[in-house]
Design an enzyme around this catalytic site. Structure first.
Site, PDB file in Angstrom:
ATOM      1  N   ASP A  61       5.692  29.622  -2.182  1.00 36.70           N
ATOM      2  CA  ASP A  61       5.016  30.704  -1.454  1.00 36.70           C
ATOM      3  C   ASP A  61       4.124  30.062  -0.407  1.00 36.70           C
ATOM      4  O   ASP A  61       2.935  29.889  -0.610  1.00 36.70           O
ATOM      5  CB  ASP A  61       4.208  31.532  -2.455  1.00 36.70           C
ATOM      6  N   GLN A 101      -6.135  24.349   8.762  1.00 37.77           N
ATOM      7  CA  GLN A 101      -5.863  25.594   9.465  1.00 37.77           C
ATOM      8  C   GLN A 101      -7.134  26.428   9.611  1.00 37.77           C
ATOM      9  O   GLN A 101      -8.141  26.164   8.970  1.00 37.77           O
ATOM     10  CB  GLN A 101      -4.817  26.400   8.677  1.00 37.77           C
ATOM     11  N   ASP A 129      -3.833  32.427  -2.538  1.00 39.07           N
ATOM     12  CA  ASP A 129      -4.558  33.701  -2.717  1.00 39.07           C
ATOM     13  C   ASP A 129      -4.556  34.144  -4.172  1.00 39.07           C
ATOM     14  O   ASP A 129      -5.379  34.951  -4.579  1.00 39.07           O
ATOM     15  CB  ASP A 129      -3.915  34.790  -1.853  1.00 39.07           C
ATOM     16  N   PRO A 177       1.500  24.230   9.312  1.00 40.57           N
ATOM     17  CA  PRO A 177       1.264  23.094   8.418  1.00 40.57           C
ATOM     18  C   PRO A 177       2.228  23.041   7.228  1.00 40.57           C
ATOM     19  O   PRO A 177       2.323  22.021   6.557  1.00 40.57           O
ATOM     20  CB  PRO A 177      -0.182  23.288   7.950  1.00 40.57           C
ATOM     21  N   GLU A 182      -1.768  23.674  -4.072  1.00 43.60           N
ATOM     22  CA  GLU A 182      -2.178  24.228  -2.777  1.00 43.60           C
ATOM     23  C   GLU A 182      -2.864  23.101  -2.018  1.00 43.60           C
ATOM     24  O   GLU A 182      -3.696  22.390  -2.562  1.00 43.60           O
ATOM     25  CB  GLU A 182      -3.129  25.408  -3.029  1.00 43.60           C
ATOM     26  N   THR A 189       3.226  29.286   3.984  1.00 39.36           N
ATOM     27  CA  THR A 189       3.224  29.930   5.292  1.00 39.36           C
ATOM     28  C   THR A 189       4.538  29.643   6.005  1.00 39.36           C
ATOM     29  O   THR A 189       5.407  28.951   5.485  1.00 39.36           O
ATOM     30  CB  THR A 189       2.050  29.418   6.152  1.00 39.36           C
ATOM     31  N   ASP A 190       4.681  30.149   7.220  1.00 44.31           N
ATOM     32  CA  ASP A 190       5.982  30.061   7.886  1.00 44.31           C
ATOM     33  C   ASP A 190       6.325  28.629   8.309  1.00 44.31           C
ATOM     34  O   ASP A 190       5.480  27.742   8.271  1.00 44.31           O
ATOM     35  CB  ASP A 190       6.036  31.035   9.072  1.00 44.31           C
TER      36      ASP A 190
END
Lengths: 486, 286
Positions: free
Chosen positions: B155, B31, B86, B162, B106, B157-158
């Site tokens: 947690d 990304q 993050d 990805p 991650e 992304t939408d």
């Protein structure tokens, strides 16, 4: 291994280039198609896109004519022949079915014998219905654990040739749907020594021509003709295909045969997709397919780590009926978790939104190709792990064999056109079938016209129906009745 | 000079934030990662142009996704965190002494790298000795685990980028399998307001509800997310998010929070009628 040395500059894509030029010329259409670059059918243009409908055009001088190619289509054929190492390549727009049929029709005429494995695609036997050739089946060996039919053994082919010296051709699946290859080089030699052609159904073998460390391609092996599904592993649009011929074959004769049944309005969407895909594979095929093999190898490892499933690969190779294996195929045996392949196939789609190529009695096949990514493979493997956790059961009551040796009574053409009657399936034991019965996919007939119906075959059909296979072939869509010879 | 970052919340709705400086911009294998410095929201992390967090409102998200399950389950020791590169969720988790191990999975190492450099307030506890970082595909990592965790926090992304795989039935299934018999899974569940988001939310709720015996949705107000209105999923094998809330126990830990309270905890599960209907619709379609 094929050396990817071409004699012509494979960066060219003549049909694509001609369409680009044509687009810029903004020619006013007073010819067909009537949608006139989409203007007459805004809903279609909106759905498919203006780029797409704008090149849906008719044959014309600057764009050549598929029935009699002399300019850009001819150039595209020459480039394709060079890319595939063939003497001639024909662009086909009626699917690989049309390639297979043109290949068989070019080699055989009424009454000629053709030697072939019984686990062929329906299009091969359809061609026999059309031309009246007589099949001589080499029954493939069956793997007892997996229940699938394998390649043809050399000794079986030699025996068929010896017993049928008047046969005109031998047809080879290279590879089967499951990725299994016969020893095509030896079979070509045996056929040629006996004065027969060797034909190859390479519907599942496009990548053999471009990848590294792949099973040998039919043209490389010296076969006389091959039907290549460019739209499967090659990335072109559905229904586009190539028919390849070797040096022993008259291209002019094959063209005449193709024109017997092929449309005179060949689609430029399909032809340009063949042109662009051929260029892509010639320039980048090696790297593309090595990535596909790496992904498939990874997936096999991960699926086998789940337990219960068996994702089979090159370890099956036995030097004869499994002479080689196509590592891009992700074929998985499911019976040991107590589920038929078709049940896993349905669960993957209904519960996990994953569509695989097919599931049959004991196996599934996930088709990996040029467009796959790692993240979707992880989904597939995880979904298989979940299916095992949630649905695993005992294996009792599961059929194991995909393949039943046929009892051929009469030729497919004779049976297809003979006077017939419809009888309830259950009362058909011992009678001679006049139509096809198959699960689709994979489309390999359980019964073909001219074959005797046995109790074993009926059990298989009932079982496949109960497990949810899509059965096709007979006139009766419910497959409660079947047409038999009077 | 005016410099604005804009994000389309729908093709017809645009949310813009004025930018002071563009601090970081890199394309990873997965990304495009950007970090902006903004007058209103402080530093802003975006992935593929979608706001992931801002310094100003991240506390709402990170507190609500962490403290809700922590206040329900009495004995959380092993936690798996998916995404969250993050570090905000890890920062909240490390405040609990009883937690023995935090595995962070991650896929994109560059997210962590960027956040360590530019978002130290979030990434500050990534080096805690209990934290183990794995750069791996989440599905691949989780399907190797059975009954290993008390809590899984998803947690990511939408569901259109990805991370799409992390909103699937197979994902929730392997999470179920990776949890102990009294385990809890909490996930970010998107927004119910705009149609496209709402449909994705319904799909993932349906998949979770068909996997876990207890599946409830709770809400929070997050200004920089679509419609400013965000949902979380609470899925568990045993514990009920309200009946099993132990407010006394949680309060005795004396954790200072800016958004979460045990009263809000209960209130967050009381949903507007339109949302109740949307959830009921998919639950009944099972």
């Amino acid at each position: 291994m094929r050396e990817t040395k071409f004699t012509i500059d494979q960066k060219r894509a003549p049909i694509y280039e001609a369409l680009q030029t044509f687009r810029q010329m903004r020619v006013v259409p007073f010819d067909v198609p009537g949608h006139k670059r989409g203007r007459g059918n805004p809903e279609l243009a909106d759905f498919l896109g203006e780029q797409c409908v704008g090149i849906d055009v008719n044959s014309m001088k600057p764009l050549d004519n598929l029935c009699h190619p002399i300019s850009v289509i001819r150039e595209a054929e020459i480039l394709a022949a060079d890319a595939f190492g063939a003497a001639h390549a024909f662009l086909m727009v009626g699917g690989t079915t049309s390639s297979v049929q043109s290949m068989v029709l070019s080699a055989c005429k009424r009454g000629d014998k053709i030697i072939l494995p019984r686990n062929v695609h329906r299009s091969v036997i359809n061609a026999l219905v059309l031309c009246g050739a007589i099949p001589v089946y080499v029954n493939p060996e069956v793997d007892q654990r997996l229940g699938i039919s394998l390649g043809m053994q050399r000794s079986q082919v030699a025996k068929a040739i010896r017993e049928n010296p008047d046969a005109v051709a031998v047809l080879v699946n290279n590879p089967t749907y499951y990725g299994i290859c016969s020893d095509i080089q030896s079979i070509v030699k045996m056929a040629h020594d006996a004065g027969m052609y060797c034909l190859a159904d390479e519907a599942h073998g496009t990548h053999f021509y471009f990848g590294e460390e792949m099973p040998v391609s039919a043209m490389k092996a010296g076969a006389d003709m091959s039907a290549v599904s460019m739209h499967k592993s090659g990335g072109s649009l559905t229904q586009s295909s190539f028919l390849l011929t070797g040096t022993n074959i008259s291209a002019g004769h094959v063209r005449q045969i193709i024109n017997l049944t092929q449309t005179t309005s060949g689609s430029y969407l399909l032809m340009s997709s063949l042109d662009i895909s051929r260029r892509n594979l010639a320039l980048r095929g090696k790297e593309v397919f090595s990535r596909v093999v790496r992904m498939a190898d990874y997936a096999r490892e991960e699926v086998n780590a789940i337990g219960g499933y068996y994702a089979f690969g090159k370890e099956l190779i036995n030097g004869d009926s499994i002479y080689d294996f196509d590592s891009t195929k992700l074929s998985i045996h499911t019976r040991d978790i107590g589920l038929a392949g078709i049940e896993v196939y349905d669960l993957l789609r209904d519960e996990y939104d994953i569509q695989i190529e097919f599931g049959d009695i004991g196996n599934i096949l996930a088709y990996l190709s040029i467009g796959d990514r790692r993240q979707e493979l992880e989904r597939l493997v995880s979904a298989l792990a979940e299916i095992r956790r949630r649905h695993q059961r005992g294996t009792s009551g599961l059929l194991s064999q995909e393949y039943i040796d046929p009892q051929v009574v009469t030729s497919p053409q004779e049976a297809f056109y003979a006077p017939k009657r419809s009888v309830p399936l259950k009362e058909s034991i011992g009678l001679v079938c006049s139509e096809f019965v198959m699960c689709y996919p994979p489309g390999i007939p359980i019964l073909a016209p001219g074959e005797r119906i046995t109790a074993e075959i009926l059990d298989y059909i009932e079982y496949a129906k109960a497990k949810g296979c899509s059965m096709t072939g007979p006139e009766d869509p419910e497959i409660l009745y079947i047409n038999v010879l009077q | 000079m005016e410099l604005w970052f804009s994000e389309f919340h729908t093709p017809d709705v645009k949310h813009s934030i004025r930018i002071n400086r563009h601090l970081y911009s890199k394309q990873s294998d997965y990304q495009r990662i950007d970090i902006f410095d903004t007058p209103e929201f402080g530093r802003v992390l975006t992935l593929d142009g979608n706001v992931m967090l801002t310094e100003r409102d991240e506390f709402i998200y990170d507190e609500m996704i962490t403290h809700v399950p922590m206040a329900v389950h009495p004995n959380i020791q092993d936690v798996l965190v998916i995404g969250a590169g993050d570090g905000g969720v890890v920062r909240e988790l490390t405040r609990y002494e009883k937690i023995v191990r935090i595995d962070l999975v991650e896929m994109d190492p560059m997210v962590l790298e960027a956040c360590r450099t530019y978002l130290p307030e979030n990434a500050c506890r990534l080096d805690d000795t209990r934290v183990h970082i794995y750069y791996d595909n989440a599905l691949r990592f989780i399907r190797r685990c059975t009954a290993k965790y008390d809590l899984i926090i998803v947690d990511t992304t939408d569901p259109f980028g990805p991370s799409e795989s992390n909103f699937t039935r197979e994902f929730y299934g392997i999470c179920y399998n990776a949890l102990r018999d009294d385990g809890i899974m909490v996930n970010q569940q998107g927004s119910p307001f705009y149609k496209h988001d709402a449909e994705a939310m319904q799909r993932s709720h349906m998949r979770i509800a068909s996997t876990f015996p207890v599946s409830r949705v709770y809400q929070a107000h997050i200004p920089t997310y679509a419609a400013g209105y965000w949902l979380f999923g609470f899925a568990s094998k045993q514990y009920h998010p309200i009946d099993d809330l132990d407010a006394k126990r949680w309060s005795s830990l004396h954790l200072k929070t800016q958004y979460y309270t045990t009263k809000l905890h209960v209130g967050a599960f009381y949903l507007p009628a339109f949302l109740e209907n949307m959830l009921r619709e998919v639950e009944q379609s099972q």
